[in-house]
Design a protein around this motif. Structure first.
Motif, short mmCIF file in Angstrom:
data_model
loop_
_atom_site.label_atom_id
_atom_site.label_comp_id
_atom_site.label_asym_id
_atom_site.label_seq_id
_atom_site.Cartn_x
_atom_site.Cartn_y
_atom_site.Cartn_z
N GLY A 20 -8.72 -16.21 -2.89
CA GLY A 20 -8.22 -16.30 -1.53
C GLY A 20 -6.70 -16.33 -1.45
N ALA A 21 -6.03 -16.77 -2.51
CA ALA A 21 -4.57 -16.87 -2.51
C ALA A 21 -3.91 -15.60 -2.98
CB ALA A 21 -4.15 -18.03 -3.38
N LYS A 22 -4.65 -14.53 -3.28
CA LYS A 22 -4.06 -13.29 -3.76
C LYS A 22 -3.17 -12.70 -2.69
CE LYS A 22 -5.26 -8.90 -5.90
NZ LYS A 22 -6.38 -8.02 -6.32
N LEU A 23 -1.98 -12.22 -3.09
CA LEU A 23 -0.99 -11.71 -2.15
C LEU A 23 -1.53 -10.45 -1.47
CD1 LEU A 23 1.90 -12.58 -1.34
CD2 LEU A 23 2.74 -10.84 -2.94
N PRO A 24 -1.55 -10.42 -0.15
CA PRO A 24 -2.06 -9.24 0.54
C PRO A 24 -1.11 -8.05 0.40
CG PRO A 24 -1.20 -10.82 2.12
CD PRO A 24 -1.18 -11.50 0.78
N SER A 25 -1.66 -6.87 0.48
CA SER A 25 -0.88 -5.63 0.36
C SER A 25 -0.35 -5.21 1.73
CB SER A 25 -1.73 -4.51 -0.22
OG SER A 25 -2.19 -4.84 -1.51
N PRO A 26 0.72 -4.41 1.75
CA PRO A 26 1.21 -3.87 3.02
C PRO A 26 0.15 -2.96 3.66
CG PRO A 26 2.88 -3.67 1.30
CD PRO A 26 1.60 -4.06 0.62
N THR A 27 0.28 -2.75 4.95
CA THR A 27 -0.65 -1.88 5.68
C THR A 27 0.14 -0.83 6.47
OG1 THR A 27 -0.65 -3.44 7.54
CG2 THR A 27 -2.40 -3.69 5.90
N ASN A 28 -0.62 0.16 6.99
CA ASN A 28 -0.03 1.22 7.82
C ASN A 28 1.15 1.90 7.12
OD1 ASN A 28 -1.83 0.54 9.94
ND2 ASN A 28 -0.42 -1.08 10.62
N VAL A 29 0.93 2.31 5.88
CA VAL A 29 1.98 2.97 5.10
C VAL A 29 2.06 4.44 5.52
CG1 VAL A 29 2.87 3.46 2.81
CG2 VAL A 29 1.50 1.39 3.21
N THR A 30 3.24 4.87 5.94
CA THR A 30 3.45 6.26 6.37
C THR A 30 4.74 6.80 5.77
OG1 THR A 30 4.59 5.56 8.39
CG2 THR A 30 2.19 5.94 8.54
N LEU A 31 4.78 8.12 5.66
CA LEU A 31 5.98 8.79 5.14
C LEU A 31 6.38 9.90 6.11
CD1 LEU A 31 8.04 9.36 2.81
CD2 LEU A 31 6.38 11.04 1.96
N ASP A 32 7.64 9.94 6.43
CA ASP A 32 8.19 11.01 7.27
C ASP A 32 9.22 11.76 6.44
OD1 ASP A 32 8.84 12.56 9.56
OD2 ASP A 32 10.58 11.30 9.90
N CYS A 33 8.96 13.04 6.20
CA CYS A 33 9.91 13.87 5.44
C CYS A 33 10.25 15.09 6.28
CB CYS A 33 9.34 14.27 4.08
SG CYS A 33 7.79 15.21 4.15
N HIS A 34 11.53 15.23 6.59
CA HIS A 34 11.97 16.29 7.50
C HIS A 34 13.48 16.44 7.38
CE1 HIS A 34 12.65 17.76 11.86
NE2 HIS A 34 12.18 18.76 11.14
N ASN A 35 13.93 17.70 7.24
CA ASN A 35 15.36 17.99 7.13
C ASN A 35 16.03 17.23 5.99
OD1 ASN A 35 15.16 19.72 9.34
ND2 ASN A 35 15.88 18.20 10.80
N MET A 36 15.32 17.15 4.88
CA MET A 36 15.81 16.49 3.67
C MET A 36 16.05 14.99 3.87
SD MET A 36 15.77 19.34 2.07
CE MET A 36 16.49 19.05 0.45
N GLN A 37 15.44 14.43 4.90
CA GLN A 37 15.50 12.99 5.15
C GLN A 37 14.09 12.44 5.03
OE1 GLN A 37 18.40 11.20 5.79
NE2 GLN A 37 19.46 13.13 5.34
N THR A 72 10.91 -3.42 5.74
CA THR A 72 9.60 -2.77 5.77
C THR A 72 9.73 -1.25 5.86
OG1 THR A 72 9.53 -3.09 8.17
CG2 THR A 72 8.46 -4.77 6.80
N SER A 73 10.85 -0.74 5.34
CA SER A 73 11.05 0.71 5.25
C SER A 73 12.09 0.97 4.18
CB SER A 73 11.49 1.31 6.59
OG SER A 73 12.77 0.80 6.96
N ILE A 74 12.12 2.21 3.69
CA ILE A 74 13.08 2.56 2.65
C ILE A 74 13.38 4.05 2.72
CG2 ILE A 74 11.35 3.05 0.87
CD1 ILE A 74 13.26 1.66 -1.14
N ASP A 75 14.62 4.38 2.40
CA ASP A 75 15.07 5.78 2.43
C ASP A 75 14.81 6.42 1.07
OD1 ASP A 75 16.26 8.19 2.95
OD2 ASP A 75 18.32 7.44 2.95
N LEU A 76 14.05 7.51 1.10
CA LEU A 76 13.73 8.24 -0.14
C LEU A 76 14.30 9.66 -0.11
CD1 LEU A 76 9.97 7.19 -0.56
CD2 LEU A 76 11.99 6.14 -1.61
N SER A 77 15.43 9.84 0.61
CA SER A 77 15.97 11.19 0.80
C SER A 77 16.43 11.84 -0.51
CB SER A 77 17.15 11.14 1.78
OG SER A 77 16.73 10.67 3.04
N LYS A 78 16.78 11.04 -1.48
CA LYS A 78 17.24 11.63 -2.74
C LYS A 78 16.08 12.28 -3.52
CE LYS A 78 17.01 7.44 -5.60
NZ LYS A 78 17.77 6.54 -6.50
N TYR A 79 14.87 12.01 -3.09
CA TYR A 79 13.71 12.63 -3.75
C TYR A 79 13.26 13.83 -2.90
CZ TYR A 79 13.77 8.13 -6.13
OH TYR A 79 14.16 7.00 -6.83
#
Length: 314
Positions: A20-37, A72-79
């Motif tokens: 019951g004490a296990k750390l919950p995972s994030p939810t509603n994970v989405t990725l937006d990739c557009h114009n190299m952003q 709760t977000s991160i920039d992955l434009s370098k990838y």
């Protein structure tokens, strides 16, 4: 036997507590990739002090990379290398505890237009300026590599050209309501082109598409020229006739004035001032207009009126 029951219950309760004490995972994970952003974002219902998140980026033939953030977000434009396919995961971390990575299979994406990844990222076609001149369309737009390169907003185009060699941008131009299409390429910071058109009185709209380093560049709108004004008609064409009419009217008024001035009678000679000596001419005496009776100094002769046939003396 009785002593074994409490021990079993204790172990069972401890196992329930650990699970019951296990750390919950994030939810509603989405990725937006557009114009190299590229932006990965998620939600987390149990945010508290000490909670951070680890994002794992994996690519074929490369070691996994881990990025840490408290947001709760991160920039992955370098990838954004079109020669690679990427997969990303995110997990929650609290001290030594770490949740499971989600999504289970990760989110796969690629900028390569023919990749097998579920998510193909695209780039918008830059804004195209379309102008008309006679029977030609003139096009001008910024090279996509300049527009979407990192830090392009804080650098001038000339400095970008000197720091990086722009890739060749191949693009197609389709004129709406015309069958033929035009293929062009550009490696300058500003791409320019000239297209012939059949009728210079129509409005032309263009559909643009292209490819840069295997990346699909697609237009999100049509680019249209402005209506061409009638040939030879400009502001000067409207002003010039008005100016000519005004000037012509003034000339006519001037000519009439001069003509009337010349036909007016001259002043009487008696009022004219002699130009030779500056004095007024002598006026004739009114007495000269009448005959003067001159009397002989001798005695006056009596004139007696006599009838015919009678002598003057009796």
């Amino acid at each position: 036997m009785d002593s074994a029951i409490p021990t079993f219950l204790i172990l069972f309760c401890f196992w329930i507590h650990v699970v019951g004490a296990k750390l919950p995972s994030p939810t509603n994970v989405t990725l937006d990739c557009h114009n190299m952003q590229n932006t990965l974002q998620w939600t987390y219902d149990q945010l508290s002090d000490g909670i951070t998140f680890t994002v794992t980026v994996r690519s074929i033939n490369s070691e996994p990379e881990s990025l840490s953030t408290s947001a709760t977000s991160i920039d992955l434009s370098k990838y954004s290398d079109p020669d690679r396919d990427y997969a990303v995961w995110v997990s929650a971390v609290n001290g030594s505890e770490k949740s499971e990575e989600v999504p289970e299979d990760g989110i796969e994406y690629s900028y390569y237009k023919d990749a097998v990844s579920p998510m193909i990222c695209k780039v918008d076609f830059p804004f195209v300026s379309v102008t008309r001149e006679d029977k030609h369309l003139h096009l001008s737009f910024t090279h996509p590599a300049v527009l979407y390169s990192p830090g392009h907003k804080s650098k001038k185009k000339k400095s970008l050209d000197s720091q990086m060699r722009l890739p060749i941008f191949h693009y197609d131009i389709h004129i709406i309501n015309q069958t033929e299409s035009h293929k062009h390429s550009c490696s300058e910071s500003v791409c320019q082109d000239k297209l012939p058109v059949h009728d210079s009185e129509k409005i032309y709209c263009l559909i643009m598409s292209g490819e840069m380093k295997k990346i699909s560049v697609q237009a999100t709108e049509k680019y249209c020229s402005k209506p061409l004004k009638a040939a030879g008609i400009s502001a000067l064409a409207y002003i010039l006739p008005i100016v000519l009419v005004v000037v012509g009217g003034l000339l006519i008024v001037l000519m009439v004035f001069v003509k009337k001035t010349k036909s007016m009678p001259l002043l009487p000679s008696s009022l004219n001032i002699s130009k030779s000596n500056g004095h007024r001419p002598e006026q004739k005496s009114h007495e000269s207009e009448y005959s003067s009776a001159h009397l002989d100094p001798s005695s006056p002769t009596l004139l007696i009126h006599t009838k015919p046939g009678h002598s003057r003396l009796q």
